[in-house]
Scaffold this active site. Structure first.
Site, short mmCIF file in Angstrom:
data_model
loop_
_atom_site.label_atom_id
_atom_site.label_comp_id
_atom_site.label_asym_id
_atom_site.label_seq_id
_atom_site.Cartn_x
_atom_site.Cartn_y
_atom_site.Cartn_z
N LEU A 159 51.66 29.68 35.90
CA LEU A 159 51.61 29.43 37.34
C LEU A 159 50.69 30.39 38.07
CD1 LEU A 159 55.42 28.85 38.03
CD2 LEU A 159 53.65 27.11 37.81
N GLY A 160 50.54 31.61 37.55
CA GLY A 160 49.71 32.59 38.23
C GLY A 160 49.80 33.94 37.55
N GLN A 161 49.02 34.88 38.08
CA GLN A 161 48.99 36.21 37.50
C GLN A 161 48.78 37.24 38.60
OE1 GLN A 161 46.63 36.52 33.99
NE2 GLN A 161 46.34 38.73 34.17
N GLY A 162 49.47 38.37 38.46
CA GLY A 162 49.34 39.44 39.43
C GLY A 162 49.20 40.77 38.74
N GLY A 163 49.28 41.83 39.51
CA GLY A 163 49.09 43.16 38.96
C GLY A 163 50.17 43.56 37.97
N GLY A 173 51.84 41.31 35.89
CA GLY A 173 51.98 40.40 34.77
C GLY A 173 51.76 38.97 35.18
N VAL A 233 53.16 34.77 35.49
CA VAL A 233 54.31 33.92 35.81
C VAL A 233 54.10 32.55 35.21
CG1 VAL A 233 55.74 32.95 37.64
CG2 VAL A 233 54.68 35.19 37.97
N ASP A 251 56.39 45.66 49.74
CA ASP A 251 55.23 44.91 49.24
C ASP A 251 55.22 43.49 49.80
OD1 ASP A 251 52.88 44.65 47.87
OD2 ASP A 251 53.81 44.09 45.97
#
Length: 840
Positions: free
Chosen positions: A530-534, A536, A538, A649
């Site tokens: 579904l996505g990626q962030g700082g 890890g 998802v 955040d």
């Protein structure tokens, strides 16, 4: 020069003539010798209310009514002759005081159209309009003989009482207009019941239409959003001996104007927004099908978040499956198994018969038609119901006491937050046990067969997994990492922590195995991502029971370590609010740290807001709904939850949207919880996202609730504009969205900030949001409002002060030396998959 003077003299004379004409149309009292004619108005001393003759749009009738004098558009809040109108062309009508001292409205033929009909009066009376909106008849001693507050129409003003007197039969109910152009009595009415505790009701004719629930000495427990934020000013007074029950509101502020009124669309609370110069609606009921009285019928429970919205209480089945399947639930449910205490005596005397049991239902709007047991305590309430066969359910509310129900449970609703516990009597067999030996044998045989079936199934599954073991081992699995001395300590720590969490009874979470996560996410395939962030990636997953989930897998190099991961599990599991994402479970195996959340079909807010093709789907109504939801979620974190939480955040990518575009705050890895009155904390580890950090936090490591308020202000500007904060604006003239927004605000062009892809459906609401955002991003934390104030400002219940100009120290790149070198800083930059770490 003489010509100019002559012209000036003429103009002065003209304006004096006009002023004289206007003044002649205003009176301040009505007496026997000074009636009120159609070309005049009666005005209160403070110029707040005005009374006079009016004709609704599209009508040929004339009425005497009362309205706020200087607030437009005007709202008629009281009508004298609502059911007996005057002819529009009758200019000889007048409102006067008769020989008997009563107010009377007469037409041009001297027929009495309306009168106060107060007995025993004299002609030494006068009528005045008070600044409260009460039109009163008073004697020479200025004692009130009659007031319009005693005879309401469709509107409840502050200080006006709505209710009834059971001894005299007098009712002060709000009755809707028949239509917008016809103030005659309509079919909808609102009032209070005389029971204890009393409840507010709206009826359509004689049929209940909406019910607000029992009064608990501070609020009506059947109104889900009626919490401490909105309580001040609501009052109920009940005198059992006198037989009276009344409800009223008090704003405590003579400059704050509001009213409650009943219309065919429902009951509404409306207030005047002085900043927006408009009437705004705070709440309306009913606002969904579940709030309509008896939607699911007797023993049916309504939940607007479910599909279908109605279900039967445990132990009950639909009275008519055919009607139920057609979506007609008003017939309700019937008991599947007869209660033991309702069976005949011989059956009840059998030693094999089990007693009925109690089924607990939580977060409920309690049913109608309950009986209040005066002076009965908590345990006594339980004993009373268990020992009385007529008791079908009971509830003990600390601020009310013991309530029991002996009739069909009607108008039940399951809330997403709040609500009360309801305990329902059900037959013992419905809990999974049995009373007869025949059934016991049947259950035993079926149980043995079931065990054999599951044994074969488990054996087959074991063999299948053994064959697949080789394939699973190909997945990057940190559990299989070599246990070197460097990572052995972390492995041991992880296993110990896993056992500690597993044994923590306060965590109502599922501990998933890594294999089950692999199966759910198709081995973390790219098609599931579904996505990626700082911290890890998802993934979308599907559990064995078919439930869809969002799986957050922390990367091995993630800045969110063991403490942050543990923090998120412990913290979010204890927080329950409709605007917070729900954590369903977690997985800890070796270095694997995985969180399993509820799956939200519309993903995160930034996928809509910053997408040129999808942002148009977020019209202003949806954006304002999202803004309100985020504010309520933050208010819960800061003030209303069992913990005091600072998120740290808050950003668009951490706002998730469900299928109805309702926002849910997510990602609590950086959140901190506190107790007591601690308001300011210093940290040497600055974490968060550039562009959303408050100045005191980014520059000095100081954070508080006001740090979240700053982030909310930035988020609010991004939602209004559809633009990112971390960008240059107006050909680089303005460093970021904040500076650009201030420029537009200070030059009177605030609406230019609104996203050009959507229409301006409510310009005053948009302007109010921009102004509030600028209040939230002020440099000094003490100047920013708290979230309680923000929620009030959003609803229009609070005036907005003028914001101060921020200094806009943050640019798209952090200047060198912006943070003292001795501090460790972790920056999670929006739309960047990595994490930049500046060492000590």
């Amino acid at each position: 020069m003489q010509l100019k003077i002559a012209r000036c003299s003429c103009l002065v004379f003209f304006f004096l003539l006009q002023a004289s004409h206007i003044a002649s149309g205003v009176v301040y009292n009505i007496t026997t010798s000074e009636p009120l004619f159609p070309n005049q108005t009666l005005v209160s001393s403070g110029q707040i209310f005005e009374l006079g003759f009016f004709t609704p749009n599209g009508s040929e009738n004339q009425y005497v009514g009362l309205w706020y004098k200087n607030l437009r558009p005007s709202k008629i809040v009281w009508v004298a002759n609502r059911d007996v109108p005057l002819v529009y062309t009758d200019r000889s009508a007048r409102l006067t005081i008769g020989r008997n001292g009563n107010l009377k409205l007469v037409d041009g033929q001297q027929n009495i159209v309306w009168s106060t009909n107060v007995s025993g009066q004299s002609n030494y009376t006068s009528a005045v309009l008070l600044d409260s909106g009460n039109f009163v008849l008073q004697d020479t001693a200025y004692s009130v003989i009659w007031g319009s507050f005693e005879d309401p129409t469709d509107t409840l003003l502050p200080g006006m009482k709505m209710g009834l007197n059971v001894r005299t039969g007098a009712k002060r109910y709000l009755i809707s207009w028949r239509s917008d152009s016809d103030p005659s009595s309509g079919s909808f009415s609102t009032g209070m019941t005389s029971e204890t505790p009393p409840q507010p009701f709206t009826w359509n004719g004689a049929t209940p239409h909406w019910r607000g629930g029992q009064w608990d000495k501070s609020k009506f427990i059947g109104i889900e959003d009626m919490d401490q934020t909105y309580l001040s000013g609501y009052f109920v007074q009940q005198d059992i001996q006198q037989g009276t029950t009344y409800f009223w509101i008090d704003t405590y502020n003579s400059s704050f104007f509001a009213y409650v009124f009943i219309s065919p669309g429902g009951l509404k609370l409306v207030y005047w927004d002085d900043g927006a110069k408009a009437w705004l609606t705070d709440w309306t009921v009913p606002n969904n099908t579940c709030e309509i009285y008896g939607t699911c019928g007797p023993f049916g429970v309504c939940n607007s978040s479910n599909s279908p919205i109605c279900k039967c209480i445990n132990g009950f089945v639909p009275k008519s499956n055919e009607e139920w399947n057609r979506g007609n639930w008003t017939g309700g449910c019937v008991r599947e198994t007869e209660l033991n205490c309702h069976q005949n005596t011989s059956t009840s005397a059998s030693t094999n018969v089990k007693n009925d049991t109690i089924w607990q239902m939580s977060q409920m709007k309690l049913p109608d038609s309950g009986d209040y047991l005066l002076g009965v305590g908590d345990q006594e309430c339980v004993s009373w119901c268990q020992s009385n066969c007529s008791c079908l359910a009971y509830s003990y509310v600390s601020t009310i006491g013991c309530m029991v129900w002996t009739k069909g449970l009607i108008d039940l609703q399951e809330f997403s937050t709040g609500g009360e516990d309801l305990f329902v009597r059900v037959a013992y067999v419905e809990t999974g046990s049995s009373d007869s030996s025949h059934k016991a044998v049947s259950i035993s045989l079926s149980t043995i067969a079931g065990i054999m079936f599951f044994a074969v199934l488990i054996f087959g599954l074991y063999k299948w997994r053994a064959r697949k073991r080789g394939n699973l081992s190909k997945i990057p699995r940190r559990l299989d990492s070599v246990n070197t001395p460097e990572n052995l300590g972390e492995l041991v720590q992880g296993n110990a922590w896993k056992e500690k969490l597993k044994n923590d009874d306060s965590l109502d979470l599922t501990l998933f195995s890594f294999d089950s996560i692999l199966l759910a996410t198709n081995k973390f395939s790219m098609t599931s991502k579904l996505g990626q962030g700082g911290f890890g990636s998802v993934y979308k997953g599907k559990l064995n029971d078919g439930k869809e989930v969002a799986v957050k897998r922390l990367s091995s190099s993630s800045a969110q370590g063991v403490e942050e991961f543990k923090n998120e599990i412990v913290l979010i599991s204890k927080l329950q609010h409709r605007n917070l994402v729900k954590l369903m479970g977690y997985c800890i195996e070796g270095e694997e740290k995985i969180l399993v959340y509820e799956y939200l079909s519309n993903k995160s807010l930034d996928t809509f807001l910053f997408d040129s093709r999808k942002k148009a789907e977020l019209d202003w109504g949806k954006r304002f709904q999202i803004i309100q939801g985020i504010a309520r979620g933050l208010l819960y974190l800061h003030r209303d939850s069992c913990l005091r939480v600072i998120h740290r955040d808050l950003k668009v990518s951490n706002i998730l949207l469900d299928e109805k575009m309702n926002p849910k705050i997510s990602d609590f890895g950086l959140a901190r919880m506190f107790e007591g009155t601690q308001v300011l904390v210093n940290t040497h580890k600055i974490v968060g996202t550039l562009g959303y950090m408050s100045p005191e936090y980014a520059m000095g490591g100081m954070f508080s609730e006001k740090s979240d308020v700053y982030g909310f202000g930035v988020l609010l500007l991004e939602i209004v504009s559809g633009k990112k904060n971390t960008a240059l604006y107006d050909q680089g003239q303005y460093l970021n969205l904040l500076s650009f927004a201030w420029h537009l605000w200070s030059t009177g062009r605030a609406l230019d900030l609104l996203d050009e892809t959507i229409a301006v459906s409510s310009p005053l609401e948009v302007t109010r949001c921009i102004r509030m955002a600028l209040l939230c991003v002020q440099d000094h934390a003490m100047d920013r409002p708290n979230m309680s104030d923000v929620v009030l400002m959003l609803s229009g219940e609070s005036d907005l002060p003028q914001p101060r100009q921020p200094t806009f120290t943050f640019q798209t790149e952090m200047p060198n030396g912006g943070i003292p070198p001795q501090q460790e800083s972790i920056w999670s930059v929006n739309n960047v998959t990595g994490t930049t770490i500046e060492g000590r």
